[in-house]
Design a protein around this motif. Structure first.
Motif, PDB file in Angstrom:
ATOM      1  N   ASN A 110       0.865  -1.187   0.000  1.00 37.08           N
ATOM      2  CA  ASN A 110       0.000   0.000   0.000  1.00 37.08           C
ATOM      3  C   ASN A 110       0.900   1.234   0.000  1.00 37.08           C
ATOM      4  O   ASN A 110       2.103   1.134  -0.244  1.00 37.08           O
ATOM      5  N   LYS A 111       0.363   2.406   0.282  1.00 37.18           N
ATOM      6  CA  LYS A 111       1.180   3.615   0.272  1.00 37.18           C
ATOM      7  C   LYS A 111       2.296   3.534   1.308  1.00 37.18           C
ATOM      8  O   LYS A 111       3.440   3.921   1.033  1.00 37.18           O
ATOM      9  N   PHE A 112       1.990   3.038   2.512  1.00 39.33           N
ATOM     10  CA  PHE A 112       3.035   2.921   3.537  1.00 39.33           C
ATOM     11  C   PHE A 112       4.157   2.008   3.050  1.00 39.33           C
ATOM     12  O   PHE A 112       5.344   2.324   3.199  1.00 39.33           O
ATOM     13  N   TYR A 113       3.800   0.882   2.443  1.00 39.90           N
ATOM     14  CA  TYR A 113       4.820  -0.023   1.903  1.00 39.90           C
ATOM     15  C   TYR A 113       5.657   0.684   0.834  1.00 39.90           C
ATOM     16  O   TYR A 113       6.889   0.555   0.815  1.00 39.90           O
ATOM     17  N   GLN A 114       5.013   1.434  -0.048  1.00 43.63           N
ATOM     18  CA  GLN A 114       5.753   2.153  -1.085  1.00 43.63           C
ATOM     19  C   GLN A 114       6.688   3.199  -0.476  1.00 43.63           C
ATOM     20  O   GLN A 114       7.793   3.423  -0.984  1.00 43.63           O
ATOM     21  N   ASP A 115       6.262   3.839   0.621  1.00 39.48           N
ATOM     22  CA  ASP A 115       7.132   4.795   1.317  1.00 39.48           C
ATOM     23  C   ASP A 115       8.387   4.103   1.858  1.00 39.48           C
ATOM     24  O   ASP A 115       9.484   4.674   1.846  1.00 39.48           O
ATOM     25  N   ILE A 116       8.216   2.857   2.331  1.00 40.91           N
ATOM     26  CA  ILE A 116       9.369   2.085   2.805  1.00 40.91           C
ATOM     27  C   ILE A 116      10.346   1.839   1.647  1.00 40.91           C
ATOM     28  O   ILE A 116      11.565   2.008   1.793  1.00 40.91           O
ATOM     29  N   GLN A 117       9.808   1.458   0.496  1.00 36.46           N
ATOM     30  CA  GLN A 117      10.663   1.171  -0.653  1.00 36.46           C
ATOM     31  C   GLN A 117      11.408   2.422  -1.115  1.00 36.46           C
ATOM     32  O   GLN A 117      12.588   2.360  -1.492  1.00 36.46           O
ATOM     33  N   LYS A 118      10.751   3.569  -1.077  1.00 38.91           N
ATOM     34  CA  LYS A 118      11.418   4.825  -1.430  1.00 38.91           C
ATOM     35  C   LYS A 118      12.537   5.139  -0.440  1.00 38.91           C
ATOM     36  O   LYS A 118      13.611   5.616  -0.824  1.00 38.91           O
ATOM     37  N   ALA A 119      12.276   4.856   0.836  1.00 38.87           N
ATOM     38  CA  ALA A 119      13.302   5.098   1.860  1.00 38.87           C
ATOM     39  C   ALA A 119      14.533   4.231   1.603  1.00 38.87           C
ATOM     40  O   ALA A 119      15.677   4.692   1.715  1.00 38.87           O
ATOM     41  N   TYR A 120      14.313   2.953   1.263  1.00 34.64           N
ATOM     42  CA  TYR A 120      15.433   2.075   0.925  1.00 34.64           C
ATOM     43  C   TYR A 120      16.207   2.620  -0.277  1.00 34.64           C
ATOM     44  O   TYR A 120      17.444   2.634  -0.284  1.00 34.64           O
ATOM     45  N   ALA A 121      15.470   3.048  -1.290  1.00 34.87           N
ATOM     46  CA  ALA A 121      16.117   3.555  -2.502  1.00 34.87           C
ATOM     47  C   ALA A 121      16.971   4.783  -2.220  1.00 34.87           C
ATOM     48  O   ALA A 121      17.982   5.026  -2.894  1.00 34.87           O
ATOM     49  N   ASN A 122      16.586   5.534  -1.195  1.00 30.12           N
ATOM     50  CA  ASN A 122      17.327   6.739  -0.820  1.00 30.12           C
ATOM     51  C   ASN A 122      18.398   6.465   0.230  1.00 30.12           C
ATOM     52  O   ASN A 122      18.983   7.402   0.788  1.00 30.12           O
ATOM     53  N   GLY A 123      18.637   5.175   0.535  1.00 31.09           N
ATOM     54  CA  GLY A 123      19.689   4.806   1.477  1.00 31.09           C
ATOM     55  C   GLY A 123      19.357   5.100   2.922  1.00 31.09           C
ATOM     56  O   GLY A 123      20.248   5.467   3.697  1.00 31.09           O
ATOM     57  N   ALA A 124      18.106   4.920   3.320  1.00 27.23           N
ATOM     58  CA  ALA A 124      17.684   5.234   4.692  1.00 27.23           C
ATOM     59  C   ALA A 124      18.461   4.419   5.718  1.00 27.23           C
ATOM     60  O   ALA A 124      18.755   3.236   5.510  1.00 27.23           O
ATOM     61  N   THR A 125      18.791   5.039   6.828  1.00 26.20           N
ATOM     62  CA  THR A 125      19.427   4.357   7.954  1.00 26.20           C
ATOM     63  C   THR A 125      18.361   3.621   8.765  1.00 26.20           C
ATOM     64  O   THR A 125      17.153   3.838   8.597  1.00 26.20           O
ATOM     65  N   ASN A 126      18.806   2.770   9.680  1.00 28.01           N
ATOM     66  CA  ASN A 126      17.863   2.089  10.558  1.00 28.01           C
ATOM     67  C   ASN A 126      17.044   3.087  11.366  1.00 28.01           C
ATOM     68  O   ASN A 126      15.844   2.881  11.610  1.00 28.01           O
ATOM     69  N   GLU A 127      17.686   4.174  11.790  1.00 25.89           N
ATOM     70  CA  GLU A 127      16.985   5.194  12.556  1.00 25.89           C
ATOM     71  C   GLU A 127      15.901   5.854  11.718  1.00 25.89           C
ATOM     72  O   GLU A 127      14.792   6.115  12.205  1.00 25.89           O
ATOM     73  N   GLU A 128      16.195   6.108  10.445  1.00 24.35           N
ATOM     74  CA  GLU A 128      15.208   6.725   9.563  1.00 24.35           C
ATOM     75  C   GLU A 128      14.054   5.762   9.264  1.00 24.35           C
ATOM     76  O   GLU A 128      12.883   6.166   9.195  1.00 24.35           O
ATOM     77  N   LEU A 129      14.372   4.489   9.102  1.00 26.92           N
ATOM     78  CA  LEU A 129      13.320   3.498   8.905  1.00 26.92           C
ATOM     79  C   LEU A 129      12.423   3.400  10.134  1.00 26.92           C
ATOM     80  O   LEU A 129      11.188   3.311  10.021  1.00 26.92           O
ATOM     81  N   SER A 130      13.046   3.434  11.317  1.00 26.09           N
ATOM     82  CA  SER A 130      12.283   3.378  12.558  1.00 26.09           C
ATOM     83  C   SER A 130      11.373   4.596  12.699  1.00 26.09           C
ATOM     84  O   SER A 130      10.224   4.486  13.145  1.00 26.09           O
ATOM     85  N   GLU A 131      11.882   5.752  12.296  1.00 22.52           N
ATOM     86  CA  GLU A 131      11.080   6.970  12.361  1.00 22.52           C
ATOM     87  C   GLU A 131       9.903   6.898  11.389  1.00 22.52           C
ATOM     88  O   GLU A 131       8.789   7.322  11.712  1.00 22.52           O
ATOM     89  N   LEU A 132      10.135   6.341  10.217  1.00 23.91           N
ATOM     90  CA  LEU A 132       9.061   6.170   9.243  1.00 23.91           C
ATOM     91  C   LEU A 132       7.990   5.225   9.777  1.00 23.91           C
ATOM     92  O   LEU A 132       6.780   5.480   9.633  1.00 23.91           O
TER      93      LEU A 132
END
Length: 313
Positions: A235-257
């Motif tokens: 869904n949109k939340f899942y797609q936001d996760i994929q965008k975060a990965y593509a942008n090199g998100a850190t574990n902290e940024e993933l946790s914040e998302l």
């Protein structure tokens, strides 16, 4: 049908309804137990006093055995266990943590203890902790999952080779045919999650139930392995996760998302875009929302038909 699992739990069928967060309240647990399976209350989404209420209501709604699933990662586990013992619950499934911490305590109170694992390694640790049975959950399963991505087809015989306690298969099981296949692989019973999400008695939101029914092949994905692996509907939340990965998100940024209460927002409150929608791959085989008793009856009827057909091969 009698075997190790039916004898261990005192139930008619070796079908366990998974203790899923935001789906497995007292209505679902009691309905499954009344239908001959083992219903589980999912304590992972409950404060201690909420769990107390669900146990008491379940005790009023069924005279048959039921249990409580307790993920060991949560802060109030001691309080949850105290309530379980106080209210004389006889079956506890533990997951997402070290089984040594509570198994002895619970067994001293006369409680049957089962640990959910996703690998042979953790199955052996659970057996060493003296659990009464093990649930081996394959990569196909919904919700939080193992990092190894071992499928049920591989995991069940691998675990069966190494343990001597009863084995329950989980992950990708929603039909009687899958139940038979799991038992041919060495399981003594099955744990079923996603199929019971799409039941009338599940406490999850109706919009989430319908989304499960509408799901097709490839509509789920295991993600967030850096935090805690979880299989989600896209869904949109899942797609936001994929965008975060593509942008090199850190574990902290993933946790914040991820934030707080994201699963409640999706599965319980019905936000199909911003919520976390946990479900298994087998959602692609679920086509209608049914009463829990009908799900159990359909599984057993199909199991017997499949068994007869296989015997003719």
């Amino acid at each position: 049908m009698q075997n190790k699992i039916t004898e261990l739990f005192g139930v008619q069928y070796p079908i366990v309804q998974a203790g899923m967060v935001w789906a497995s309240g007292w209505r679902l647990a009691s309905a499954v137990s009344n239908a001959g399976g083992l219903g589980l209350i999912g304590a992972g989404s409950m404060y201690p006093e909420v769990l107390r209420e669900h146990i008491e209501k379940c005790q009023q709604a069924t005279e048959f055995p039921f249990g409580v699933n307790v993920p060991l990662m949560y802060a109030d586990v001691d309080k949850l266990m105290h309530i379980i013992v106080e209210l004389n619950v006889k079956i506890v499934f533990t997951s997402a943590g070290n089984p040594k911490k509570y198994t002895s305590y619970l067994k001293e109170k006369g409680i049957t203890v089962v640990q959910v694992v996703s690998s042979v390694k953790f199955a052996l640790k659970a057996q060493e902790a003296d659990v009464d049975a093990i649930v081996a959950e394959g990569f196909e399963a919904g919700g939080h999952n193992g990092r190894d991505e071992t499928t049920t087809l591989t995991l069940i015989p691998a675990v069966k080779e190494k343990i001597h306690v009863p084995l329950i298969a989980a992950g990708g099981i929603a039909t009687g045919r899958a139940m038979l296949a799991a038992m041919v692989l060495g399981a003594d019973g099955v744990q079923v999650g996603s199929r019971f999400v799409a039941s009338h008695e599940a406490s999850s939101h109706d919009l989430f139930k319908q989304r499960v029914v509408d799901a097709g092949e490839g509509d789920t994905h295991l993600t967030l392995k850096e935090l805690a692996p979880v299989r989600l509907l896209k869904n949109k939340f899942y797609q936001d996760i994929q965008k975060a990965y593509a942008n090199g998100a850190t574990n902290e940024e993933l946790s914040e998302l991820l934030g707080r209460a994201r699963a409640k927002r999706g599965m319980f409150e019905g936000d199909m875009e911003e919520g976390e929608l946990e479900i298994g791959q087998v959602s692609a085989l679920i086509h209608e929302i049914k009463p829990a008793a009908e799900i159990v009856a359909d599984m057993m009827e199909e199991f017997e038909r499949a068994k007869a057909a296989v015997s003719n091969l």
